[in-house]
Design an enzyme around this catalytic site. Structure first.
Site, PDB file in Angstrom:
ATOM      1  N   GLU A  50       0.822  -1.194  -0.051  1.00  0.00           N
ATOM      2  CA  GLU A  50      -0.097   0.114   0.127  1.00  0.00           C
ATOM      3  C   GLU A  50       0.979   1.305  -0.001  1.00  0.00           C
ATOM      4  O   GLU A  50       1.987   1.374   0.721  1.00  0.00           O
ATOM      5  CB  GLU A  50      -0.928   0.143   1.385  1.00  0.00           C
ATOM      6  CG  GLU A  50      -1.921   1.227   1.192  1.00  0.00           C
ATOM      7  CD  GLU A  50      -2.532   1.145   2.631  1.00  0.00           C
ATOM      8  OE1 GLU A  50      -3.878   1.760   2.332  1.00  0.00           O
ATOM      9  OE2 GLU A  50      -2.283   0.756   3.569  1.00  0.00           O
ATOM     10  N   LYS A 119      -9.845   1.435  -2.613  1.00  0.00           N
ATOM     11  CA  LYS A 119     -10.081   1.311  -1.402  1.00  0.00           C
ATOM     12  C   LYS A 119     -11.632   1.411  -0.807  1.00  0.00           C
ATOM     13  O   LYS A 119     -11.959   2.675  -0.981  1.00  0.00           O
ATOM     14  CB  LYS A 119      -9.233   1.807  -0.347  1.00  0.00           C
ATOM     15  CG  LYS A 119      -9.086   1.467   1.082  1.00  0.00           C
ATOM     16  CD  LYS A 119      -7.887   2.216   1.882  1.00  0.00           C
ATOM     17  CE  LYS A 119      -7.599   1.563   3.268  1.00  0.00           C
ATOM     18  NZ  LYS A 119      -6.440   1.905   3.847  1.00  0.00           N
ATOM     19  N   CYS A 160      -5.614  -2.847   2.558  1.00  0.00           N
ATOM     20  CA  CYS A 160      -5.620  -2.567   4.118  1.00  0.00           C
ATOM     21  C   CYS A 160      -6.713  -2.667   5.171  1.00  0.00           C
ATOM     22  O   CYS A 160      -7.236  -3.813   5.435  1.00  0.00           O
ATOM     23  CB  CYS A 160      -4.889  -1.190   4.349  1.00  0.00           C
ATOM     24  SG  CYS A 160      -4.075  -0.904   5.950  1.00  0.00           S
TER      25      CYS A 160
END
Length: 283
Positions: A50, A119, A160
């Protein structure tokens, strides 16, 4: 044919735990070198961390943001094409129409972009006295599931904080993904507490392989990443794990082993769809 199918049943995954600096060009050149190294060691899929092209933090996102295609995605595309591997480009701050996203671009062995995952779940947490972080101060969330096909298996992508949401992994596995990839930068509070257990939970719940790619730890950064990039097998075992420093870890993704696990503990066929279900609201 059996020999070919046996070969297709196994492939090598490389996870690059990159040391990220504040100089974008340096980050891109390091990433390119690491993809080359991974390919030379027989990898078919290479996963980057990331925010691999910039420091991680709300104050950095707008400064480092770029369009896709743009400088960073071109480097990934060229590396994928040159070394004939799939490159899962961790994530970068992406700008489109005045909005910023935390975005993972995926490139096939021909260099074509085959997926763009933004995301979905923004990292907004507050652990008093330890860490407060609000991605939503600067970022907008993605709106879709993200999967891509390879000759080996179908792959699901999250970034994440997405890993904390079991429903996403469940949907990916219901849609036949056998490998879930999560580039992620956990921190020195949530890392030791939850990083490994989340990956093992996603893997064992869904009987899939799970891999995470963290930036290497930099104690001088404003946000200190936990590191410890990991690969977990469908039995829930950690098969490969990095320390805090820059490195590449490797794992052979064995789809026959995955099939065996599912045969031994057949939860995929034992679900009670008459009682409960996990569905994608967009379908």
């Amino acid at each position: 044919i059996s020999m070919v199918s046996r070969v297709m049943n196994k492939f090598r995954l490389a996870v690059v735990q990159l040391q990220v600096s504040s100089i974008k060009a340096e980050n891109l050149s390091r990433a390119r070198c690491r993809v080359k190294e991974a390919a030379e060691r027989g990898s078919h899929v290479v996963l980057l961390p990331e925010c691999f092209n910039s420091p991680y933090g709300t104050s950095f996102f707008s400064k480092y943001a770029e369009k896709i295609p743009g400088e960073s995605s071109v480097v990934l595309s060229e590396a994928a094409r040159e070394h004939k591997v799939y490159v899962v480009g961790g994530s970068i701050p992406e700008e489109e129409d005045g909005k910023l996203y935390n975005t993972c671009a995926v490139f096939g062995p021909d260099g074509e972009m085959i997926l763009k995952h933004r995301k979905i779940h923004l990292f907004d947490i507050n652990v008093p006295g330890k860490i407060r972080f609000q991605e939503s101060e600067t970022l907008s969330p993605g709106r879709s599931l993200s999967m891509f096909d390879t000759p080996f298996c179908k792959v699901g992508v999250g970034i994440c904080y997405d890993i904390r949401f079991a429903e996403l992994a469940q949907l990916y596995s219901r849609k036949d993904c056998q490998l879930l990839l999560y580039p992620g930068a956990f921190n020195m509070t949530t890392g030791p507490a939850h990083w490994e257990i989340l990956q093992r939970a996603r893997a064992v719940d869904n009987q899939v392989y799970v891999a995470t790619a963290s930036p290497a730890r930099d104690e001088t950064a404003s946000y200190v990443a936990w590191g410890h990039s990991t690969v977990v097998n469908p039995w829930g075992e950690v098969v490969s794990k990095a320390g805090p420093e820059e490195t590449i870890i490797y794992a052979d993704i064995d789809l026959q082993y995955l099939a065996d696990v599912r045969q031994q503990i057949p939860i995929t066929t034992q679900r009670r769809d008459d009682i409960y279900t996990v569905t994608c609201a967009q379908e």
